[in-house]
Design an enzyme around this catalytic site. Structure first.
Site, PDB file in Angstrom:
ATOM      1  N   ASP A   1       0.852  -1.191   0.000  1.00 52.98           N
ATOM      2  CA  ASP A   1       0.000   0.000   0.000  1.00 52.98           C
ATOM      3  C   ASP A   1       0.890   1.245   0.000  1.00 52.98           C
ATOM      4  OD1 ASP A   1       1.049   0.003   2.553  1.00 52.98           O
ATOM      5  OD2 ASP A   1      -0.876   0.038   3.590  1.00 52.98           O
TER       6      ASP A   1
ATOM      7  N   ASP B   1       3.722  -7.441   8.120  1.00 51.41           N
ATOM      8  CA  ASP B   1       2.939  -6.347   7.552  1.00 51.41           C
ATOM      9  C   ASP B   1       2.068  -5.692   8.608  1.00 51.41           C
ATOM     10  OD1 ASP B   1       0.295  -5.277   6.305  1.00 51.41           O
ATOM     11  OD2 ASP B   1       1.673  -5.345   4.610  1.00 51.41           O
TER      12      ASP B   1
END
Length: 354
Positions: free
Chosen positions: A250, A327
């Site tokens: 992202d 993550d």
């Protein structure tokens, strides 16, 4: 030698894509010394805090009970989990949803809006409700606290298309329930990613880079990861191959990777990103990178590769960890230490993929 995507598993295609992007990047790199240092620091912090899947349920907005209702909630949340970065520098002017006296922004505003809608009798977890969604109703679901002074949620028209597709595909192929998609994957995380990207076009996060199609599959993989975390790897969240899932590329995790020294930008890319951030602080529009721009693909692909290399160093040191937990940790770290990382610019891309 030409790049050939492996055909068998979606998650393997992501990792192969990340390696391909890393090898052909001009403006983003993964310095091995930085990766090694990042692995030591991250492993130490995760060990000291006992970071695990249990962190997932600690947030008040996420499902607290691991059941079939949680599966449907996770699916709609991850179908809509994209593009929350603000165009206004002042927090009081950013898209905000207040629930139970708490003001939420970013990803958490999405969760708050879904939960608010459920309380109001708009069942965002029901496939028929999604398939029949209108723009007016969705605008009500995602209304900001003060439309006179705050920006609306980005990409409302795109979100309408996404929820309609989600409902229509669930009704046409899976009896109206995401739980049936999970059942069909038969305990394989990779199979679940494959089903999602095959049947739901909005999850098909694929781009052209250096003459080849590369697969990043951010929302499809985080969907699987959220199911795994919610169920803490048991029952409907038990996947034998969960460690094959990569990180979810992202705009926030790359910032954390740069902070730890595991990701590095060229001077010209860094200058572009800093100018874009400066524009936002002035109240101007950022200099956005279109979805699929080479710089955007380099940032995302190298982020996946950096986390993979960090994970390998941690495994080599004798500690078991997968890319999902790394993550989750990096995303949480970026949120908690936003002030410390304010000098590291994020890239600005409006996309349904993240």
């Amino acid at each position: 030698m030409p790049f050939v995507q492996p055909r068998s598993d979606a998650a393997e295609r992501v990792l192969a894509s990340a390696q391909f992007i890393n090898a052909r990047s001009s403006d983003v790199s993964v310095p091995e010394d930085g990766v090694r240092q990042a692995a030591q620091e991250i492993m130490g912090q995760m060990t000291r805090t006992g970071y695990s899947t249990a962190e997932w349920k600690k947030h008040a907005l996420l499902p607290s009970v691991a059941d079939s209702a949680a599966l449907e909630w996770i699916f709609v949340a991850d179908a809509l989990n994209f593009s929350f970065w603000p165009t206004r520098a002042r927090r009081e002017e950013q898209y905000t949803v207040t629930l139970d006296g708490v003001a939420y922004r970013g990803y958490w505003s999405l969760c708050a809006a879904i939960n608010r809608a459920l309380r109001e009798g708009i069942d965002m977890t029901d496939a028929q409700c999604l398939a029949d969604m209108t723009l007016e109703r969705l605008a009500h679901v995602f209304r900001t606290d003060d439309p006179r002074t705050q920006e609306p949620i980005p990409m409302l028209d795109d979100r309408l298309q996404v929820v309609r597709e989600a409902g229509q595909v669930l009704l046409a192929k899976y009896g109206g329930r995401f739980a049936n998609v999970v059942a069909e994957c038969a305990g394989s995380a990779q199979r679940l990613v494959e089903l999602v990207v095959r049947d739901f076009a909005s999850f098909r996060d694929e781009h052209q880079f250096a003459g080849q199609t590369v697969c990043l599959y951010k929302r499809a993989q985080i969907l699987v990861a959220d199911v795994w975390a919610c169920f803490e790897g048991r029952g409907l969240g038990c996947f034998d191959d969960i460690d094959h899932i990569t990180m979810f590329a992202d705009y926030r995790v790359p910032q954390a990777l740069c902070h730890f020294g595991a990701l590095q930008y060229s001077p010209r890319l860094r200058a572009h990103l800093e100018q874009s951030e400066a524009a936002v602080r002035r109240g101007d529009a950022p200099d956005m990178l279109p979805s699929g721009h080479p710089w955007e693909v380099e940032i995302r692909g190298n982020s996946i590769w950096a986390v993979q290399r960090i994970r390998q160093h941690i495994l080599d040191a004798g500690t078991s960890v997968n890319a999902i937990l790394l993550d989750f940790y990096l995303w949480d770290y970026a949120k908690e230490h936003a002030a410390d990382m304010s000098a590291i610019p994020i890239h600005h891309t409006r996309s349904i993929f993240y």
